[in-house]
Design a protein around this motif. Sequence first.
Motif: not given
Length: 510
Positions: A438-441, A445-451, A501-502
């Motif tokens: 999860g990264v700030p949005d 609030g947070e968004r789903v982020h895939a690496c 992971l950012r």
Amino acid sequence: MYLTQGLHRSARTTPDRPASVFMGRVRSFAEQHDRVARVASGLHDLGVAEGDRVGILAFNSDRYSEYLLAVPWAGAVLNPINTRWSPVEVAYAVNDSDTTVLLLDDTFAAMAPALRASCPGLRTIVHCGEGPTPDSMVSYEGLVESSEPCDDARRSGADLAGLFYTGGTTGFPKGVMLSHANLVTSALGTVATGQLLDEGSVLLHAAPMFHLADLAAWVGQIMLGGTHVMVPFFEPDAVAAAIEAHAATDVLLVPTMIQMLVDSGAVDRHDLGSLSRILYGGSVISAGVLERTRARLPRVRLTQAYGMTELSPVATLLWPEHHEGERIASAGRAAPHSEVRVVTADGAPAPSGVVGEIVVRGGHVMLGYWNKPEETADALRDGWMHTGDMGYLDGEGFLFVVDRLKDMIITGGENVYSAEVESALSLHPAVMACAVIGVPDSDWGERVHACVVLAEGADATADELRDFVRTRVAGYKTPRTVEFLEALPLSGAGKILERELRPSRDTVPM
């Protein structure tokens, strides 16, 4: 204590008071009492026996409220299903719980053939919508009309009231077993603070009724004998119009919904003067949203609830008067029904200000996870529910949550477990390795982020991966951003170092 207790009281003391309001349809407590008894009888005629699971997949409505009462009246067990789930996830919950009867409204009626094919134990599908009943489905209103009222089974106390499926760290949802006492304890403990509902309140259901946060407010209102107003789902103008039309006094929202409501202009187009209280949860409210809410809705008192499905769901409450200074970043203090501790790795209470795991004890703690004894034993230890959340208590007992479950993302008030999304993403043939965080949005609030690390010689775009994942999990769980990496950072033990992971310059926004 049992879920139908308040309905019996209201039918005796205020039989003519509106129990539910939906799409211009008003039903009194006397009418609701009669209809619930008939639906319960109809469920018996469909073969539902004591302890059987009865599910529902539907948007908010007055029939949803009747379902929540009729199933325990029939001696059966509730299984409210997330309306945002994919067909695969819905089928899993139906099969895992051995649900035998499922209610579908107009929106989800088209799923009936696929569910019949993938759920061998599903005997009957009941249509609970407004339109004509499709072939091969049983009419909900037909059950009401053709069934004679039956006696309330009055399952109560530690009897299982419902299975409430929540995301699982293994990639599959877990059925949280909550008793009648669990649900009533949490609801009445919250109401006892005076920060939500009173005997004359009108509760608007704008958050989904399958979600335990809204269901807890529903239980409190049932026990108090107040009126329920439903809109099918959250939409700012529809919510504002319902508040104005029905003089709603209370509503439960997540911070994202509050932001949408105050920023949409709906508060200018409608008179929200009746609204007294907003209960919110899922995350803390940002200072900016709080400031705008106070400016647009100056009479409204805001209370934050922290908890989880396993806690029925409330553990702590941040009262309106505590929405100031540093406390606005806290989750408040233990609710009247709840005991909260922060413990160190060896289980000892952590000193004030020291981060540890948040554990909770009380009559609202779940019975366990359905058919998952190992997970139950891991979560329930020595009488305490181990939340997996990290936080600390200050000297006045305010809880500060510093890190949610390492594999959980909270986006728009919905919980997303990384392992579940990673499991779906890993099935794509081009994906060699992946991690979901999860990264700030600013909006969610947070968004789903895939690496993602692609297999050697393979090629895939962010859109392709998103489309692939969306066929296997709900849309809100689908990564909104995708980052392509040469490799994932690993610790010496081979674990992925999520802190490294950012989002970077290679992030693809969606």
